[in-house]
Design a protein around this motif. Sequence first.
Motif, PDB file in Angstrom:
ATOM      1  N   GLU A 107     -14.573 -24.193 -29.982  1.00  0.00           N
ATOM      2  CA  GLU A 107     -15.133 -23.028 -30.675  1.00  0.00           C
ATOM      3  C   GLU A 107     -16.589 -23.274 -31.062  1.00  0.00           C
ATOM      4  N   LEU A 108     -17.454 -22.342 -30.652  1.00  0.00           N
ATOM      5  CA  LEU A 108     -18.864 -22.392 -31.009  1.00  0.00           C
ATOM      6  C   LEU A 108     -19.178 -21.201 -31.897  1.00  0.00           C
ATOM      7  N   GLY A 109     -19.936 -21.461 -32.962  1.00  0.00           N
ATOM      8  CA  GLY A 109     -20.294 -20.404 -33.901  1.00  0.00           C
ATOM      9  C   GLY A 109     -21.451 -19.554 -33.420  1.00  0.00           C
ATOM     10  N   ALA A 110     -21.831 -18.631 -34.286  1.00  0.00           N
ATOM     11  CA  ALA A 110     -22.862 -17.646 -33.942  1.00  0.00           C
ATOM     12  C   ALA A 110     -24.204 -18.292 -33.615  1.00  0.00           C
ATOM     13  N   GLU A 111     -24.575 -19.353 -34.317  1.00  0.00           N
ATOM     14  CA  GLU A 111     -25.880 -19.972 -34.070  1.00  0.00           C
ATOM     15  C   GLU A 111     -25.974 -20.497 -32.634  1.00  0.00           C
TER      16      GLU A 111
ATOM     17  N   LEU B 177     -23.989 -19.649 -30.121  1.00  0.00           N
ATOM     18  CA  LEU B 177     -23.761 -18.530 -29.220  1.00  0.00           C
ATOM     19  C   LEU B 177     -25.026 -17.705 -29.009  1.00  0.00           C
TER      20      LEU B 177
ATOM     21  N   ARG C  97     -17.554 -15.639 -32.281  1.00  0.00           N
ATOM     22  CA  ARG C  97     -17.181 -17.001 -31.939  1.00  0.00           C
ATOM     23  C   ARG C  97     -16.986 -17.079 -30.431  1.00  0.00           C
ATOM     24  N   TRP C  98     -17.412 -18.196 -29.865  1.00  0.00           N
ATOM     25  CA  TRP C  98     -17.272 -18.421 -28.431  1.00  0.00           C
ATOM     26  C   TRP C  98     -16.216 -19.497 -28.235  1.00  0.00           C
ATOM     27  N   ARG C  99     -15.150 -19.145 -27.551  1.00  0.00           N
ATOM     28  CA  ARG C  99     -14.090 -20.107 -27.212  1.00  0.00           C
ATOM     29  C   ARG C  99     -14.463 -20.751 -25.880  1.00  0.00           C
TER      30      ARG C  99
ATOM     31  N   LEU D 233     -17.903 -11.627 -37.339  1.00  0.00           N
ATOM     32  CA  LEU D 233     -18.625 -12.819 -36.896  1.00  0.00           C
ATOM     33  C   LEU D 233     -18.193 -13.176 -35.477  1.00  0.00           C
TER      34      LEU D 233
ATOM     35  N   GLN E 218     -14.934 -12.277 -41.888  1.00  0.00           N
ATOM     36  CA  GLN E 218     -15.146 -12.978 -43.159  1.00  0.00           C
ATOM     37  C   GLN E 218     -15.004 -11.950 -44.272  1.00  0.00           C
TER      38      GLN E 218
END
Length: 179
Positions: free
Chosen positions: A42-46, A48, A34-36, A32, A16
Amino acid sequence: DLRRALSEDEIEVVFQPQVCIADGRIEGVEALARWRHPELGELGAEALFGAAERAELVAPLPELVQRKALDMAAAWPAELDSLRLSVNVTAVDLARPDFAERMLERIGASGCAPGRVTAEVTEEGLIEDLGAAAAALAELRRAGCRVAVDDFGTGYSSLAYLKALPLDYLKLDRRLSQD
């Protein structure tokens, strides 16, 4: 799923931009995670880091993200050498007695100059030993890194953090400045 994701390299790093308000110039980037996920996308940091907490993988995940971000930044072309790289550091990271040493080893192994790196302390968890955290962050600063508190005003925000930790930057949560 997260254990598999760590072993099968499903955790990615995106950047970012951090923009100077005065002239619109990009001064740096924040790494940042990201989980593929193969089924959920795609899953964000929260999501993950929530999964990491439930799976008791809170320690290895930030190290993986930091290492990947440092390696990527070190490989950028010369014209991007002036960009700062901010990487998140958790309360769990700071609770480790060898945190600063391990972080500096990751920076050195990547080839990224310590002067380009900012350690951003996240507020998802309470820093129980501010003295030890301050010592670790001071060690990073002596090596040339900068230190920031990320999203101050959320989570476990405390004015004690501002007094005890050796900070270069304070990133206010946008909800504090909206009103």
